[in-house]
Design a protein around this motif. Structure first.
Motif, PDB file in Angstrom:
ATOM      1  N   THR A  17      48.375  -6.029  32.370  1.00  0.00           N
ATOM      2  CA  THR A  17      47.879  -4.650  32.444  1.00  0.00           C
ATOM      3  C   THR A  17      47.086  -4.439  33.731  1.00  0.00           C
ATOM      4  OG1 THR A  17      47.603  -4.750  30.032  1.00  0.00           O
ATOM      5  CG2 THR A  17      46.627  -2.866  31.165  1.00  0.00           C
ATOM      6  N   ARG A  21      45.746 -12.706  35.118  1.00  0.00           N
ATOM      7  CA  ARG A  21      44.545 -13.273  34.503  1.00  0.00           C
ATOM      8  C   ARG A  21      44.891 -14.540  33.755  1.00  0.00           C
ATOM      9  NH1 ARG A  21      41.329  -7.881  32.277  1.00  0.00           N
ATOM     10  NH2 ARG A  21      41.433  -6.835  34.301  1.00  0.00           N
ATOM     11  N   SER A 112      37.651  -8.927  34.728  1.00  0.00           N
ATOM     12  CA  SER A 112      37.027  -7.790  34.081  1.00  0.00           C
ATOM     13  C   SER A 112      36.115  -8.154  32.915  1.00  0.00           C
ATOM     14  CB  SER A 112      38.121  -6.822  33.657  1.00  0.00           C
ATOM     15  OG  SER A 112      37.560  -5.620  33.253  1.00  0.00           O
ATOM     16  N   HIS A 113      36.481  -7.712  31.719  1.00  0.00           N
ATOM     17  CA  HIS A 113      35.607  -7.908  30.551  1.00  0.00           C
ATOM     18  C   HIS A 113      35.791  -9.289  29.918  1.00  0.00           C
ATOM     19  CE1 HIS A 113      39.519  -6.587  29.343  1.00  0.00           C
ATOM     20  NE2 HIS A 113      39.309  -7.077  28.145  1.00  0.00           N
ATOM     21  N   ASP A 276      31.043  -3.309  32.442  1.00  0.00           N
ATOM     22  CA  ASP A 276      31.665  -4.609  32.181  1.00  0.00           C
ATOM     23  C   ASP A 276      31.600  -5.548  33.389  1.00  0.00           C
ATOM     24  OD1 ASP A 276      33.506  -3.253  33.747  1.00  0.00           O
ATOM     25  OD2 ASP A 276      35.228  -4.240  32.823  1.00  0.00           O
ATOM     26  N   ASP A 280      34.048  -1.434  36.055  1.00  0.00           N
ATOM     27  CA  ASP A 280      34.875  -0.233  35.911  1.00  0.00           C
ATOM     28  C   ASP A 280      34.798   0.397  34.520  1.00  0.00           C
ATOM     29  OD1 ASP A 280      36.325  -2.230  34.692  1.00  0.00           O
ATOM     30  OD2 ASP A 280      38.170  -1.922  35.844  1.00  0.00           O
ATOM     31  N   ARG A 281      34.237  -0.309  33.552  1.00  0.00           N
ATOM     32  CA  ARG A 281      34.126   0.284  32.214  1.00  0.00           C
ATOM     33  C   ARG A 281      32.730   0.849  31.988  1.00  0.00           C
ATOM     34  NH1 ARG A 281      37.461  -3.231  27.833  1.00  0.00           N
ATOM     35  NH2 ARG A 281      39.292  -3.551  29.140  1.00  0.00           N
ATOM     36  N   THR A 343      48.996   2.480  28.804  1.00  0.00           N
ATOM     37  CA  THR A 343      47.706   1.824  29.024  1.00  0.00           C
ATOM     38  C   THR A 343      47.661   1.135  30.387  1.00  0.00           C
ATOM     39  OG1 THR A 343      47.344   1.491  26.678  1.00  0.00           O
ATOM     40  CG2 THR A 343      46.242  -0.043  28.160  1.00  0.00           C
ATOM     41  N   GLY A 344      46.541   1.280  31.076  1.00  0.00           N
ATOM     42  CA  GLY A 344      46.364   0.628  32.376  1.00  0.00           C
ATOM     43  C   GLY A 344      46.160   1.682  33.456  1.00  0.00           C
ATOM     44  N   TRP A 345      45.182   1.427  34.336  1.00  0.00           N
ATOM     45  CA  TRP A 345      44.814   2.472  35.296  1.00  0.00           C
ATOM     46  C   TRP A 345      45.904   2.759  36.306  1.00  0.00           C
ATOM     47  CZ3 TRP A 345      40.899   5.223  33.679  1.00  0.00           C
ATOM     48  CH2 TRP A 345      40.476   6.270  34.476  1.00  0.00           C
ATOM     49  N   GLU A 363      40.743   4.817  26.061  1.00  0.00           N
ATOM     50  CA  GLU A 363      39.891   4.542  24.903  1.00  0.00           C
ATOM     51  C   GLU A 363      39.075   3.266  25.091  1.00  0.00           C
ATOM     52  OE1 GLU A 363      40.775   1.587  23.292  1.00  0.00           O
ATOM     53  OE2 GLU A 363      42.453   1.506  24.729  1.00  0.00           O
ATOM     54  N   ARG A 483      49.726  -2.105  19.501  1.00  0.00           N
ATOM     55  CA  ARG A 483      50.035  -2.493  20.872  1.00  0.00           C
ATOM     56  C   ARG A 483      49.615  -3.927  21.115  1.00  0.00           C
ATOM     57  NH1 ARG A 483      46.878  -2.111  25.040  1.00  0.00           N
ATOM     58  NH2 ARG A 483      48.108  -2.643  26.849  1.00  0.00           N
ATOM     59  N   SER A 485      48.048  -6.541  23.720  1.00  0.00           N
ATOM     60  CA  SER A 485      47.239  -6.529  24.936  1.00  0.00           C
ATOM     61  C   SER A 485      47.959  -7.211  26.091  1.00  0.00           C
ATOM     62  CB  SER A 485      45.923  -7.266  24.662  1.00  0.00           C
ATOM     63  OG  SER A 485      45.364  -7.741  25.859  1.00  0.00           O
ATOM     64  N   GLY A 486      47.683  -6.731  27.290  1.00  0.00           N
ATOM     65  CA  GLY A 486      48.240  -7.361  28.487  1.00  0.00           C
ATOM     66  C   GLY A 486      47.158  -7.959  29.371  1.00  0.00           C
ATOM     67  N   THR A 487      45.982  -8.228  28.793  1.00  0.00           N
ATOM     68  CA  THR A 487      44.907  -8.812  29.609  1.00  0.00           C
ATOM     69  C   THR A 487      44.381 -10.126  29.040  1.00  0.00           C
ATOM     70  OG1 THR A 487      43.215  -7.578  28.412  1.00  0.00           O
ATOM     71  CG2 THR A 487      44.061  -6.572  30.430  1.00  0.00           C
ATOM     72  N   ARG A 495      46.328  -4.971  19.074  1.00  0.00           N
ATOM     73  CA  ARG A 495      45.395  -3.859  18.948  1.00  0.00           C
ATOM     74  C   ARG A 495      45.978  -2.822  17.995  1.00  0.00           C
ATOM     75  NH1 ARG A 495      42.069  -5.454  22.868  1.00  0.00           N
ATOM     76  NH2 ARG A 495      42.764  -5.785  25.033  1.00  0.00           N
TER      77      ARG A 495
HETATM   78  C1  VG1 Z   1      42.783  -3.427  28.423  1.00  0.00           C
HETATM   79  C2  VG1 Z   1      42.564  -1.997  27.994  1.00  0.00           C
HETATM   80  C3  VG1 Z   1      43.131  -1.049  29.025  1.00  0.00           C
HETATM   81  C4  VG1 Z   1      42.507  -1.347  30.394  1.00  0.00           C
HETATM   82  C5  VG1 Z   1      42.718  -2.799  30.733  1.00  0.00           C
HETATM   83  C6  VG1 Z   1      42.032  -3.202  32.021  1.00  0.00           C
HETATM   84  O1  VG1 Z   1      44.165  -3.690  28.505  1.00  0.00           O
HETATM   85  O2  VG1 Z   1      43.129  -1.750  26.731  1.00  0.00           O
HETATM   86  O3  VG1 Z   1      42.884   0.273  28.628  1.00  0.00           O
HETATM   87  O4  VG1 Z   1      43.072  -0.544  31.378  1.00  0.00           O
HETATM   88  O5  VG1 Z   1      42.194  -3.638  29.695  1.00  0.00           O
HETATM   89  O6  VG1 Z   1      40.670  -2.947  31.955  1.00  0.00           O
HETATM   90  P1  VG1 Z   1      44.996  -4.439  27.353  1.00  0.00           P
HETATM   91  O7  VG1 Z   1      46.375  -4.592  27.890  1.00  0.00           O
HETATM   92  O8  VG1 Z   1      44.279  -5.727  27.076  1.00  0.00           O
HETATM   93  O9  VG1 Z   1      44.920  -3.544  26.145  1.00  0.00           O
HETATM   94  V1  VG1 Z   1      39.605  -3.990  32.706  1.00  0.00           V
HETATM   95  O10 VG1 Z   1      38.087  -3.237  32.692  1.00  0.00           O
HETATM   96  O11 VG1 Z   1      39.928  -5.369  31.840  1.00  0.00           O
HETATM   97  O12 VG1 Z   1      40.231  -4.132  34.267  1.00  0.00           O
END
Ligand code: VG1
Ligand code: CO
Length: 542
Positions: A17, A21, A112-113, A276, A280-281, A343-345, A363, A483, A485-487, A495
């Motif tokens: 996403t 990582r 990220s988080h 985070d 960005d969060r 999902t994903g910026w 969300e 869904r 997750s892709g992170t 999720r």
């Molecule tokens: C998660 C969030 C998604 C966000 C992404 C990156 O992805 O759901 O909304 O854009 O993290 O955020 P996923 O694929 O795990 O649901 V960050 O602040 O980790 O760069």
């Protein structure tokens, strides 16, 4: 001085996403980081002779990676690299710097988080010249390159000094070390009414910002305490640590415990927020009040005209598919377009670049606007403070009035983490097959109006992104979404997103999990999620 190193491909370098990582130990395999970086240089040819921005969230391995990237950039003919001092740049600041100096892109080092430290996660991501995460076509090209790579280029060098702002060189390549905060702080001052916020804080409004031992500490201290005059100590956990103090730098009710306890205490500050690992969060809290990220986006949109930068109106509002539909109602009220993206910026980039959308949100505690091409935690905090300064009402009062006007979208997300990957995939496959037969039937006493696997047609470049999440929509506007997750870096994270619309003001103060329970139960029965995963409860509820 340039060395050409022979290497062999790794099969697992497809960005998720938000970038690649993996566990730190995974990145520490010989050539792992180098292969991915070389794939960036091989596919992003404008970097040759161009300018690259480099920075990260300061987690373990950040400093090591910066050294490698600088040496590889020099070997690959990059003309100039702009680096945040200490190798630090928050994700939104990196985006701002890429745009301000019109560079050919940037490499952001962050997971990220996700937890950091030696046993935690690391990540790397390429952002394009618009400042945003590379589009899918680009990440796929980088991935394709990692599968055929045979060599990478790197120059030999002593440790390069990166801690003080200065201009140095490595061979022919200029290295400009910049203060990581100042360009970003300047951008924030240009968007918001700092005088109004300063006056509000001087006349007694109190705030607490939890940087969670991560990258926003220096930014928040400079902007909130330095430029806006918030009382010293308003920023907590403000020193970035390589392991984030052993915590999970995720600004939600589960992980930002210290902040949440204070905001829900007998003597809470008026406003609370957290960001985070990479900044960005954002999580927004009022005294004894939690604002869901989906509501936050809607409230920001409805009040944007109070903010200097958005005084002339919004062109459109975009949200990711699992984000609640609250913002759509505001868009309808304002008479502007709204968009639903995967999902994903990275999926907001085209909408922002083409001027179709001004505000975007997810969300998952992410909101931002066209000022950068990333979500932006501190920007959202300043947006809220600016609203509070103008309206002079509490966070709770503002949100409750919003619900009265637009109705309330009750919303929750349940995460089942580190589930066996095959089990999770099988669950999704089985459920997807059953979706067509659900349409027209009743679930939890509600009529299923549609059910599909979300596919997105980008209105700007007509690209199609399939398989973006299973959604079951009901005729009253309620939704159940599944869904993967892709992170995550361990197994699969499943999720489950649940939403229910409530127009009746008399019923808007009820408890979220209670209101949503029938839909949650229906979702669990339908998917057999708990039996299949062997879990009796989600790991995180937000
Ligand atoms: C998660 C969030 C998604 C966000 C992404 C990156 O992805 O759901 O909304 O854009 O993290 O955020 P996923 O694929 O795990 O649901 V960050 O602040 O980790 O760069
Ligand atoms: Co982040």
């Amino acid at each position: 001085m340039i060395q050409t190193i022979t290497t062999t491909p790794f099969s697992d370098q497809r960005p998720g996403t938000s970038g690649l990582r993996k566990k730190v130990s995974h990145f520490q395999q010989p050539h792992y980081l180098e292969n991915f970086v070389q794939a960036i240089f091989d596919t992003q040819t404008a970097l040759k002779g161009g300018t690259l921005v480099v920075g990260g969230d300061g987690r373990y391995y950040n400093r090591h990676a910066v050294q490698i990237i600088l040496r590889m950039a020099a070997a690959n003919g990059v003309n100039r690299v702009i680096v945040g001092a200490g190798g630090l740049l928050s994700t939104p600041a990196a985006s701002a710097v890429i745009r301000k100096y019109q560079t050919q892109g940037g490499i952001i080092l962050s997971a990220s988080h996700n937890p950091g430290g030696e046993d935690g996660d690391f990540g790397i991501k390429f952002n394009s010249d618009n400042g945003g995460p590379a589009a899918e076509q680009i990440t796929e090209a980088i991935y394709a390159r990692t599968k055929t790579i045979t060599h990478y280029a790197i120059v030999e060098s002593e440790e390069i000094a990166i801690d003080q702002p200065q201009t140095t060189a490595l061979g022919e390549m200029a290295i400009e070390i910049i203060d990581p905060v100042s360009d970003y702080a300047e951008l924030m001052e240009s968007l918001f009414d700092f005088n109004a916020i300063r006056t509000m804080l001087a006349s007694g409004t109190t705030l607490r910002f939890d940087a969670m031992h991560a990258i926003t500490g220096p930014y928040a201290t400079e902007i909130l305490e330095g430029r806006l005059g918030a009382a010293p100590g308003s920023v907590i956990n403000g020193i970035p640590l390589p392991d984030f103090g052993g915590h999970h730098p995720d600004p939600n009710l589960a992980h930002a415990k210290e902040l949440v306890e204070e905001l829900f205490s007998a003597t809470p500050p008026d406003f609370g927020a957290a960001s985070d690992g990479d900044g960005d969060r954002n999580m927004i809290l009022g005294a004894n009040f939690f604002v869901t990220p989906s509501d936050s986006l809607a409230v920001m949109a409805a009040n944007a005209h109070l903010i200097p930068a958005y005084r002339n109106g919004l062109s459109g509002i975009a949200r990711s598919m699992p984000t609640s539909c609250a913002a759509d109602r505001v868009a309808a009220h304002l008479g502007i377009d709204h968009y639903e993206t995967p999902t994903g910026w990275k999926f907001f980039g085209n909408l922002l670049d083409s001027g179709r959308a001004t505000l975007c949100g997810e969300e998952s505690f992410g909101t931002s606007s066209g000022h950068v091409r990333e979500k932006d935690g501190l920007w959202a905090v300043l947006f809220w403070l600016n609203i509070l300064a103008v309206r002079q009402e509490s966070v709770a009062a503002i949100v409750q009035q919003h619900w009265q006007q637009f109705g309330r979208n009750f919303y929750t997300r349940h995460d089942y983490e580190a589930v066996d990957a095959t089990t999770a995939q099988q669950l999704m496959t089985d459920l997807e097959q059953r979706l067509p037969s659900l349409v027209g039937t009743e679930l939890a006493g509600l009529e299923v109006s549609s059910a599909d696997n979300f596919s997105y047609l980008d209105p700007v470049d007509a690209s199609v992104s399939k398989g973006q999440g299973l959604r079951i929509c009901f005729s009253d506007g309620s939704r159940i979404i599944f869904r993967l997750s892709g992170t995550g870096t361990v197994g699969a994270t499943l999720r489950l997103y649940i939403e229910k619309y409530e127009p009746d003001p008399q019923r808007q103060s009820e408890e979220t999990q209670t209101i949503l329970q029938p839909l949650i139960t229906a979702a669990l029965e339908l998917s057999q999620l708990q039996q299949r995963s062997g879990r009796s409860a989600p790991d995180v509820i937000t």
